[in-house]
Design an enzyme around this catalytic site. Structure first.
Site, PDB file in Angstrom:
ATOM      1  N   GLY A  14      -5.521   0.618   8.751  1.00 34.23           N
ATOM      2  CA  GLY A  14      -5.209   1.843   9.504  1.00 34.23           C
ATOM      3  C   GLY A  14      -5.817   1.790  10.901  1.00 34.23           C
ATOM      4  O   GLY A  14      -6.919   1.294  11.085  1.00 34.23           O
ATOM      5  N   ARG A  75      -0.147  -3.891   7.611  1.00 34.37           N
ATOM      6  CA  ARG A  75      -0.620  -4.253   6.270  1.00 34.37           C
ATOM      7  C   ARG A  75       0.229  -5.461   5.876  1.00 34.37           C
ATOM      8  O   ARG A  75       1.454  -5.420   5.981  1.00 34.37           O
ATOM      9  CB  ARG A  75      -0.443  -3.092   5.318  1.00 34.37           C
ATOM     10  CG  ARG A  75      -1.024  -1.794   5.930  1.00 34.37           C
ATOM     11  CD  ARG A  75      -1.561  -0.836   4.922  1.00 34.37           C
ATOM     12  NE  ARG A  75      -1.900   0.439   5.546  1.00 34.37           N
ATOM     13  CZ  ARG A  75      -3.148   0.875   5.735  1.00 34.37           C
ATOM     14  NH1 ARG A  75      -4.177   0.161   5.381  1.00 34.37           N
ATOM     15  NH2 ARG A  75      -3.362   2.056   6.284  1.00 34.37           N
ATOM     16  N   ASP A 106     -12.105  -1.823   4.526  1.00 35.83           N
ATOM     17  CA  ASP A 106     -12.535  -2.727   3.448  1.00 35.83           C
ATOM     18  C   ASP A 106     -11.461  -3.729   3.033  1.00 35.83           C
ATOM     19  O   ASP A 106     -11.777  -4.856   2.657  1.00 35.83           O
ATOM     20  CB  ASP A 106     -13.092  -1.946   2.252  1.00 35.83           C
ATOM     21  CG  ASP A 106     -12.106  -0.940   1.705  1.00 35.83           C
ATOM     22  OD1 ASP A 106     -11.015  -0.766   2.289  1.00 35.83           O
ATOM     23  OD2 ASP A 106     -12.414  -0.320   0.668  1.00 35.83           O
ATOM     24  N   THR A 129     -12.428   2.418  10.936  1.00 34.26           N
ATOM     25  CA  THR A 129     -11.623   3.286  10.065  1.00 34.26           C
ATOM     26  C   THR A 129     -12.133   4.711  10.219  1.00 34.26           C
ATOM     27  O   THR A 129     -13.349   4.917  10.289  1.00 34.26           O
ATOM     28  CB  THR A 129     -11.691   2.849   8.573  1.00 34.26           C
ATOM     29  OG1 THR A 129     -11.170   3.895   7.761  1.00 34.26           O
ATOM     30  CG2 THR A 129     -13.110   2.557   8.118  1.00 34.26           C
ATOM     31  N   ASP A 131     -12.321   6.943   8.122  1.00 30.44           N
ATOM     32  CA  ASP A 131     -12.880   7.510   6.884  1.00 30.44           C
ATOM     33  C   ASP A 131     -14.407   7.449   6.769  1.00 30.44           C
ATOM     34  O   ASP A 131     -14.986   8.132   5.931  1.00 30.44           O
ATOM     35  CB  ASP A 131     -12.278   6.806   5.660  1.00 30.44           C
ATOM     36  CG  ASP A 131     -10.811   7.129   5.485  1.00 30.44           C
ATOM     37  OD1 ASP A 131     -10.389   8.201   5.975  1.00 30.44           O
ATOM     38  OD2 ASP A 131     -10.086   6.322   4.880  1.00 30.44           O
ATOM     39  N   ASP A 133     -16.191   5.207   5.396  1.00 27.42           N
ATOM     40  CA  ASP A 133     -16.449   4.954   3.977  1.00 27.42           C
ATOM     41  C   ASP A 133     -17.005   3.553   3.709  1.00 27.42           C
ATOM     42  O   ASP A 133     -16.871   3.048   2.601  1.00 27.42           O
ATOM     43  CB  ASP A 133     -15.144   5.159   3.177  1.00 27.42           C
ATOM     44  CG  ASP A 133     -14.017   4.253   3.682  1.00 27.42           C
ATOM     45  OD1 ASP A 133     -14.189   3.605   4.724  1.00 27.42           O
ATOM     46  OD2 ASP A 133     -12.970   4.209   3.019  1.00 27.42           O
ATOM     47  N   ARG A 175      -8.997   9.977   1.295  1.00 24.40           N
ATOM     48  CA  ARG A 175      -8.548   9.792  -0.096  1.00 24.40           C
ATOM     49  C   ARG A 175      -9.733   9.618  -1.030  1.00 24.40           C
ATOM     50  O   ARG A 175      -9.758  10.159  -2.127  1.00 24.40           O
ATOM     51  CB  ARG A 175      -7.609   8.576  -0.193  1.00 24.40           C
ATOM     52  CG  ARG A 175      -6.172   8.899   0.192  1.00 24.40           C
ATOM     53  CD  ARG A 175      -5.251   7.787  -0.220  1.00 24.40           C
ATOM     54  NE  ARG A 175      -5.563   6.566   0.492  1.00 24.40           N
ATOM     55  CZ  ARG A 175      -4.984   6.189   1.628  1.00 24.40           C
ATOM     56  NH1 ARG A 175      -4.034   6.931   2.163  1.00 24.40           N
ATOM     57  NH2 ARG A 175      -5.317   5.072   2.233  1.00 24.40           N
TER      58      ARG A 175
HETATM   59  P1  ATP Z   1      -8.131   1.402   6.094  1.00 28.13           P
HETATM   60  O1  ATP Z   1      -9.503   1.647   5.523  1.00 28.13           O
HETATM   61  O2  ATP Z   1      -7.911   2.113   7.359  1.00 28.13           O
HETATM   62  O3  ATP Z   1      -7.021   1.553   5.084  1.00 28.13           O
HETATM   63  P2  ATP Z   1      -8.129  -1.410   5.523  1.00 28.13           P
HETATM   64  O4  ATP Z   1      -8.597  -2.586   6.306  1.00 28.13           O
HETATM   65  O5  ATP Z   1      -8.882  -1.103   4.259  1.00 28.13           O
HETATM   66  O6  ATP Z   1      -8.105  -0.181   6.504  1.00 28.13           O
HETATM   67  P3  ATP Z   1      -5.849  -2.338   3.980  1.00 28.13           P
HETATM   68  O7  ATP Z   1      -4.388  -2.056   4.117  1.00 28.13           O
HETATM   69  O8  ATP Z   1      -6.500  -2.064   2.677  1.00 28.13           O
HETATM   70  O9  ATP Z   1      -6.564  -1.588   5.185  1.00 28.13           O
HETATM   71  O10 ATP Z   1      -6.084  -3.904   4.307  1.00 28.13           O
HETATM   72  C1  ATP Z   1      -5.573  -4.494   5.485  1.00 28.13           C
HETATM   73  C2  ATP Z   1      -5.008  -5.843   5.189  1.00 28.13           C
HETATM   74  O11 ATP Z   1      -6.028  -6.734   4.699  1.00 28.13           O
HETATM   75  C3  ATP Z   1      -3.949  -5.896   4.088  1.00 28.13           C
HETATM   76  O12 ATP Z   1      -2.673  -5.509   4.533  1.00 28.13           O
HETATM   77  C4  ATP Z   1      -3.966  -7.371   3.703  1.00 28.13           C
HETATM   78  O13 ATP Z   1      -3.228  -8.159   4.613  1.00 28.13           O
HETATM   79  C5  ATP Z   1      -5.454  -7.711   3.846  1.00 28.13           C
HETATM   80  N1  ATP Z   1      -6.069  -7.669   2.514  1.00 28.13           N
HETATM   81  C6  ATP Z   1      -6.438  -6.583   1.806  1.00 28.13           C
HETATM   82  N2  ATP Z   1      -6.923  -6.922   0.588  1.00 28.13           N
HETATM   83  C7  ATP Z   1      -6.839  -8.270   0.523  1.00 28.13           C
HETATM   84  C8  ATP Z   1      -7.162  -9.250  -0.463  1.00 28.13           C
HETATM   85  N3  ATP Z   1      -7.665  -8.902  -1.656  1.00 28.13           N
HETATM   86  N4  ATP Z   1      -6.947 -10.555  -0.169  1.00 28.13           N
HETATM   87  C9  ATP Z   1      -6.437 -10.920   1.015  1.00 28.13           C
HETATM   88  N5  ATP Z   1      -6.100 -10.050   1.984  1.00 28.13           N
HETATM   89  C10 ATP Z   1      -6.295  -8.764   1.752  1.00 28.13           C
END
Ligand code: ATP
Length: 327
Positions: A14, A75, A106, A129, A131, A133, A175
């Site tokens: 995000g 994503r 994360d 992020t 959040d 979190d 969330r």
């Molecule tokens: P936010 O907290 O704002 O949602 P985020 O970094 O947690 O941000 P995610 O969509 O969960 O957002 O993760 C971003 C990208 O990281 C995913 O689209 C994917 O490409 C990669 N990713 C997430 N989990 C994994 C995993 N287990 N292995 C490899 N790549 C991953």
């Protein structure tokens, strides 16, 4: 891997206000320290699509004040498979990238950790992020700005709520994390706050609202984090209305406007400090860490530790205080 010449920088997951200020800081620090910089567009997807562009100091002019991310974000499902990551690695190596700075949450960190281990490429992550979190940092980029955006909205809702003697349920992002809800709620003078971390029975909420009504309040605002356990603001409003119809009841979902906007001074300074620290940590030979801020000091936390611990940022006495201050 020996020596770093070209760092690749990307934003993922995000978007959050302050990401651009962090990109600017990391790009300029890297250039200052003699590195080349490659911008990677759309997060991990850009590695798979070879969506790269060389960056210079002017590439990041005039962006410190912009919300969103000039590098775009995405994503990326393909990156979750070893084949996808292998392809991403081949593409970034072909572009000369030999270290990475990842700004995200994360999920982004999980991807960075596994990628760095599989392909022996240094990675430093920056918590971005709204959040707030993540473990290992008191604040994440974008959280302060998003909270201020919510406060501004609550103030406006209060004007109309007080004019019509209304009860408003305001749903905010979060969330799994109630940081925005709790802090914006306190700062906006909310009468009650519902959080994902703590279940609130509808009956208990109605008791609180009755108390507010009996003390001649002309308006009442309940902040509902989107992940709270009763099922969101519309559901809570319906349940409350069925038991307690003293007020005219309205619901406002703030939604994505919470992600946008110019970053606050706090987020701009934090972003600058974390972008600077990320480059310096890479050059010091660190990898698979998250840079963060704890007690106004820049810190680093191994990604495995950041990912395996739960961030606890809600003090119990704050909810008690919300009740006390709502009389
Ligand atoms: P936010 O907290 O704002 O949602 P985020 O970094 O947690 O941000 P995610 O969509 O969960 O957002 O993760 C971003 C990208 O990281 C995913 O689209 C994917 O490409 C990669 N990713 C997430 N989990 C994994 C995993 N287990 N292995 C490899 N790549 C991953």
């Amino acid at each position: 891997m020996q020596g770093i010449n070209k760092v690749g920088i990307f934003t993922s997951g995000g978007d959050a206000p302050g990401m651009n200020a962090c990109i600017r800081s990391a790009v300029r620090t890297a250039l200052h320290d003699g590195l080349s910089v490659m911008g990677i567009y759309h997060g991990y997807q850009g590695m798979i699509d070879r969506n790269f562009s060389e960056m210079n100091s002017r590439s990041v002019s005039n962006i410190i004040q912009l919300g969103g991310t000039i590098l775009k974000t995405a994503r990326c499902r393909d990156f979750q498979s070893p084949e996808g990551r292998k392809q991403a690695y081949e593409h970034i190596r072909a572009a000369g990238i030999d270290a990475l700075i990842a700004i995200g949450g994360d999920g982004t960190f999980t991807g960075a950790e596994v990628f760095s281990r599989e392909h022996d490429i240094p990675v430093v992550c920056v918590p971005g992020t709204i959040d707030n979190d993540l473990y290992g940092t008191d604040f994440t980029l974008g959280y302060d700005t998003a909270t201020n955006t919510v406060i501004e909205a609550i103030d406006k809702i209060r004007d109309t709520a007080a004019s019509h003697d209304r009860l408003f349920f305001v749903e905010v992002m979060g969330r799994d994390s109630g940081c925005i809800a709790l802090n914006a709620g306190i700062a906006g003078g909310a009468e009650a706050i519902l959080l994902p971390e703590k279940e609130t029975a509808i009956e208990a909420l109605c008791d609180q609202l009755s108390l507010a009504a009996s003390s001649n309040k002309s308006s009442t605002i309940v902040i509902v984090a989107e992940g709270e356990k009763n099922g969101g603001a519309y559901h809570v409003a319906r349940e409350v209305k069925a038991r307690f119809d003293f007020y005219d009841t309205k619901v406002t979902i703030l939604g994505h406007l919470q992600r946008g906007g110019s970053p606050s001074s706090f987020d701009r300074v934090l972003a600058s400090r974390l972008g600077f620290a990320a480059v310096r940590q890479l050059l010091a030979g660190e990898t698979r860490i998250m840079v963060g801020i704890q007690g106004n000091k820049i810190t680093s936390t191994p990604l495995t530790e950041a990912l395996s611990n739960k961030a606890v940022k809600l003090e119990k006495d704050m909810l008690e205080m919300v009740k006390v201050l709502a009389i």
